[in-house]
Design an enzyme around this catalytic site. Structure first.
Site, PDB file in Angstrom:
ATOM      1  N   THR A 112      42.856 -39.335 -58.349  1.00  0.00           N
ATOM      2  CA  THR A 112      42.287 -40.647 -58.708  1.00  0.00           C
ATOM      3  C   THR A 112      41.921 -40.699 -60.183  1.00  0.00           C
ATOM      4  O   THR A 112      42.322 -41.615 -60.895  1.00  0.00           O
ATOM      5  CB  THR A 112      41.041 -40.943 -57.848  1.00  0.00           C
ATOM      6  OG1 THR A 112      41.394 -40.830 -56.464  1.00  0.00           O
ATOM      7  CG2 THR A 112      40.510 -42.352 -58.121  1.00  0.00           C
ATOM      8  N   ASN A 113      41.143 -39.733 -60.654  1.00  0.00           N
ATOM      9  CA  ASN A 113      40.653 -39.755 -62.034  1.00  0.00           C
ATOM     10  C   ASN A 113      40.975 -38.462 -62.773  1.00  0.00           C
ATOM     11  O   ASN A 113      41.058 -37.391 -62.168  1.00  0.00           O
ATOM     12  CB  ASN A 113      39.131 -39.947 -62.049  1.00  0.00           C
ATOM     13  CG  ASN A 113      38.742 -41.331 -61.575  1.00  0.00           C
ATOM     14  OD1 ASN A 113      39.217 -42.336 -62.109  1.00  0.00           O
ATOM     15  ND2 ASN A 113      37.900 -41.401 -60.556  1.00  0.00           N
ATOM     16  N   ALA A 124      39.389 -36.156 -65.790  1.00  0.00           N
ATOM     17  CA  ALA A 124      38.179 -35.944 -66.585  1.00  0.00           C
ATOM     18  C   ALA A 124      38.499 -35.018 -67.752  1.00  0.00           C
ATOM     19  O   ALA A 124      39.228 -34.027 -67.596  1.00  0.00           O
ATOM     20  CB  ALA A 124      37.097 -35.335 -65.704  1.00  0.00           C
ATOM     21  N   GLY A 136      45.983 -26.041 -54.313  1.00  0.00           N
ATOM     22  CA  GLY A 136      45.591 -27.004 -55.345  1.00  0.00           C
ATOM     23  C   GLY A 136      44.822 -26.282 -56.447  1.00  0.00           C
ATOM     24  O   GLY A 136      43.883 -25.535 -56.165  1.00  0.00           O
ATOM     25  N   ASP A 191      42.642 -27.276 -58.506  1.00  0.00           N
ATOM     26  CA  ASP A 191      41.211 -27.625 -58.512  1.00  0.00           C
ATOM     27  C   ASP A 191      40.429 -26.721 -57.569  1.00  0.00           C
ATOM     28  O   ASP A 191      39.290 -26.341 -57.837  1.00  0.00           O
ATOM     29  CB  ASP A 191      41.007 -29.108 -58.138  1.00  0.00           C
ATOM     30  CG  ASP A 191      41.681 -29.509 -56.829  1.00  0.00           C
ATOM     31  OD1 ASP A 191      42.698 -28.892 -56.443  1.00  0.00           O
ATOM     32  OD2 ASP A 191      41.183 -30.442 -56.169  1.00  0.00           O
ATOM     33  N   ARG A 192      41.067 -26.325 -56.476  1.00  0.00           N
ATOM     34  CA  ARG A 192      40.395 -25.488 -55.481  1.00  0.00           C
ATOM     35  C   ARG A 192      40.235 -24.063 -56.014  1.00  0.00           C
ATOM     36  O   ARG A 192      39.224 -23.399 -55.766  1.00  0.00           O
ATOM     37  CB  ARG A 192      41.195 -25.491 -54.177  1.00  0.00           C
ATOM     38  CG  ARG A 192      41.515 -26.914 -53.736  1.00  0.00           C
ATOM     39  CD  ARG A 192      42.311 -26.943 -52.463  1.00  0.00           C
ATOM     40  NE  ARG A 192      41.499 -26.542 -51.335  1.00  0.00           N
ATOM     41  CZ  ARG A 192      41.988 -26.324 -50.120  1.00  0.00           C
ATOM     42  NH1 ARG A 192      43.292 -26.439 -49.901  1.00  0.00           N
ATOM     43  NH2 ARG A 192      41.194 -25.976 -49.143  1.00  0.00           N
ATOM     44  N   THR A 196      39.623 -37.371 -54.081  1.00  0.00           N
ATOM     45  CA  THR A 196      40.518 -38.264 -53.326  1.00  0.00           C
ATOM     46  C   THR A 196      40.599 -37.728 -51.894  1.00  0.00           C
ATOM     47  O   THR A 196      40.495 -38.486 -50.922  1.00  0.00           O
ATOM     48  CB  THR A 196      41.916 -38.257 -53.982  1.00  0.00           C
ATOM     49  OG1 THR A 196      41.765 -38.525 -55.371  1.00  0.00           O
ATOM     50  CG2 THR A 196      42.813 -39.294 -53.338  1.00  0.00           C
TER      51      THR A 196
HETATM   52  N1  LIG Z   1      29.246 -41.299 -58.226  1.00  0.00           N
HETATM   53  C1  LIG Z   1      30.172 -41.946 -57.492  1.00  0.00           C
HETATM   54  N2  LIG Z   1      29.800 -43.010 -56.728  1.00  0.00           N
HETATM   55  C2  LIG Z   1      30.723 -43.669 -55.995  1.00  0.00           C
HETATM   56  N3  LIG Z   1      32.013 -43.339 -55.925  1.00  0.00           N
HETATM   57  C3  LIG Z   1      32.411 -42.297 -56.655  1.00  0.00           C
HETATM   58  C4  LIG Z   1      31.530 -41.532 -57.471  1.00  0.00           C
HETATM   59  N4  LIG Z   1      32.246 -40.538 -58.061  1.00  0.00           N
HETATM   60  C5  LIG Z   1      33.517 -40.685 -57.633  1.00  0.00           C
HETATM   61  N5  LIG Z   1      33.610 -41.730 -56.794  1.00  0.00           N
HETATM   62  C6  LIG Z   1      34.828 -42.182 -56.101  1.00  0.00           C
HETATM   63  O1  LIG Z   1      35.298 -41.106 -55.317  1.00  0.00           O
HETATM   64  C7  LIG Z   1      36.725 -41.103 -55.305  1.00  0.00           C
HETATM   65  C8  LIG Z   1      37.202 -39.781 -55.784  1.00  0.00           C
HETATM   66  O2  LIG Z   1      37.011 -39.736 -57.188  1.00  0.00           O
HETATM   67  P1  LIG Z   1      37.266 -38.443 -58.023  1.00  0.00           P
HETATM   68  O3  LIG Z   1      36.192 -37.471 -57.746  1.00  0.00           O
HETATM   69  O4  LIG Z   1      37.472 -38.836 -59.428  1.00  0.00           O
HETATM   70  O5  LIG Z   1      38.621 -37.944 -57.349  1.00  0.00           O
HETATM   71  P2  LIG Z   1      39.787 -37.014 -57.886  1.00  0.00           P
HETATM   72  O6  LIG Z   1      39.130 -35.777 -58.470  1.00  0.00           O
HETATM   73  O7  LIG Z   1      40.588 -36.723 -56.659  1.00  0.00           O
HETATM   74  O8  LIG Z   1      40.551 -37.796 -58.912  1.00  0.00           O
HETATM   75  C9  LIG Z   1      37.192 -42.253 -56.177  1.00  0.00           C
HETATM   76  O9  LIG Z   1      37.517 -43.337 -55.338  1.00  0.00           O
HETATM   77  C10 LIG Z   1      35.971 -42.529 -57.045  1.00  0.00           C
HETATM   78  O10 LIG Z   1      35.921 -43.866 -57.448  1.00  0.00           O
HETATM   79  C1  LIG Z   2      43.839 -31.246 -51.600  1.00  0.00           C
HETATM   80  C2  LIG Z   2      44.078 -31.937 -52.932  1.00  0.00           C
HETATM   81  C3  LIG Z   2      44.985 -33.146 -52.690  1.00  0.00           C
HETATM   82  C4  LIG Z   2      42.740 -32.405 -53.494  1.00  0.00           C
HETATM   83  O1  LIG Z   2      42.961 -33.089 -54.692  1.00  0.00           O
HETATM   84  P1  LIG Z   2      41.955 -34.185 -55.319  1.00  0.00           P
HETATM   85  O2  LIG Z   2      41.265 -34.858 -54.208  1.00  0.00           O
HETATM   86  O3  LIG Z   2      40.986 -33.416 -56.199  1.00  0.00           O
HETATM   87  O4  LIG Z   2      42.811 -35.069 -56.158  1.00  0.00           O
HETATM   88  C5  LIG Z   2      44.706 -30.933 -53.960  1.00  0.00           C
HETATM   89  O5  LIG Z   2      43.898 -29.815 -54.072  1.00  0.00           O
HETATM   90  C6  LIG Z   2      46.111 -30.524 -53.588  1.00  0.00           C
HETATM   91  O6  LIG Z   2      47.054 -31.240 -53.839  1.00  0.00           O
HETATM   92  N1  LIG Z   2      46.265 -29.328 -52.964  1.00  0.00           N
HETATM   93  C7  LIG Z   2      47.538 -28.752 -52.607  1.00  0.00           C
HETATM   94  C8  LIG Z   2      47.526 -28.154 -51.232  1.00  0.00           C
HETATM   95  C9  LIG Z   2      46.483 -27.056 -51.027  1.00  0.00           C
HETATM   96  O7  LIG Z   2      45.498 -26.954 -51.767  1.00  0.00           O
HETATM   97  O8  LIG Z   2      46.652 -26.263 -50.083  1.00  0.00           O
HETATM   98  K   LIG Z   3      38.785 -32.722 -57.614  1.00  0.00           K
END
Ligand SMILES: Nc1ncnc2c1ncn2[C@@H]1O[C@H](COP(=O)(O)OP(=O)(O)O)[C@@H](O)[C@H]1O
Ligand SMILES: CC(C)(COP(=O)(O)O)[C@@H](O)C(=O)NCCC(=O)O
Ligand SMILES: [K+]
EC number: 2.7.1.33
Length: 257
Positions: free
Chosen positions: A10-11, A13, A107, A109-110, A132
């Protein structure tokens, strides 16, 4: 100075690490079409607005969206004259092991969360990341990533209801006053909010039972505090966990070239 980039589905950073603190952090929506020039003008503008006049010499990237990495690499090459560390690529080493089925692409991030959690708390951890998707990453006693759980994200769950059912509106998550909703929005919020509290409790309890030892639960991601305020689900909440992990992996690679 180090630029850390955490690209989620989604985002994305960005943060600037001066070796002891993050001096700034910014987010943009994740879009694989965004070019290196667009990233740079956006970053430069924010740096100027915040009076941050530093030279970026190093970059480390974690991306759950493989396609965005190309343009981020171009950004590093063209504007910072540096080759980024990309978590998950063989040239970027991890200070912890990864013990999963052969051929599994965990992933990044994990993996970063696991490194960060182990650095701060030692082993035997469950790290819950609200993105997400909501992920549960399990760190072994020695800090190795040994697997976990992937559940649909909070907003994804609400969005799925809206997309699939003609009469269900788009709704934002909040803690409902009561479990029994007396209107459509309240019913949807109750289902996702209390359903999620149950999901977190059940999964952490089952991981603990399966591992048969005490495990600390660390939460990260913007929505974690919303759930923690309703019930005591986590031992700690660390908003900067993923960014911290990126700095740890960067140092590790600098020290172990
Ligand atoms: N503090 C918050 N309050 C409400 N919604 C949030 C907040 N932080 C993130 N979100 C929402 O949670 C979802 C996941 O966001 P994010 O953590 O940026 O995901 P990713 O790391 O997968 O890109 C998005 O829909 C975002 O808008
Ligand atoms: C599970 C996830 C989609 C989470 O991603 P995010 O919500 O941070 O965008 C990401 O870590 C991913 O694509 N993982 C690959 C499969 C795995 O971790 O086993
Ligand atoms: K994440």
């Amino acid at each position: 100075m180090l630029l850390t980039i955490d690209c989620g589905n989604t985002n994305t950073a960005f943060a600037i690490w001066d070796g002891s603190i993050f001096v700034a952090n910014w987010r943009c929506a994740t879009q694989h079409q965004r070019t290196a020039d667009e990233y740079y003008t956006w970053l430069r503008t924010l740096m100027n607005l915040n009076n941050i006049d530093v030279a970026i010499t190093d970059v480390i990237i974690s991306s759950t969206v493989p396609r965005v990495v190309f343009n981020l690499r171009v950004l590093c090459d063209r504007y910072f004259s540096t080759r980024p560390y990309v978590v998950g690529k063989p040239e970027t080493k991890l200070p912890v092991g990864v013990r999963v089925d052969a051929g599994t692409q965990v992933g990044p991030d994990r993996l970063v969360n696991t490194v960060a959690g182990f650095g701060r708390h030692g082993g035997d951890l469950i790290i819950v990341d609200f993105g997400t998707a909501t992920t549960f990453d399990v760190a072994d006693t020695d800090g190795a990533y040994i697997g976990g759980v992937i559940a649909p994200g909070v907003n994804l769950s609400l969005e799925a209801l809206h997309m699939a059912a003609a009469a269900l509106p788009h709704v934002d998550i909040t803690q409902p006053q009561r479990v029994v909703g007396t209107n459509t929005v309240a019913c949807m919020q109750s289902g996702v909010f209390w359903g999620y509290v149950g999901l977190i409790k059940e999964i952490t309890a089952r991981i603990r039972a399966e591992r048969d030892r005490p495990m600390k639960v660390i939460a990260t991601g913007g929505l974690a505090p919303l759930f923690q305020q309703a019930e005591d689900l986590f031992d700690t909440y660390e908003d900067d966990l993923t960014m911290h992990g990126l700095t740890v992996i960067h140092s590790y690679n600098k020290e172990n070239p």
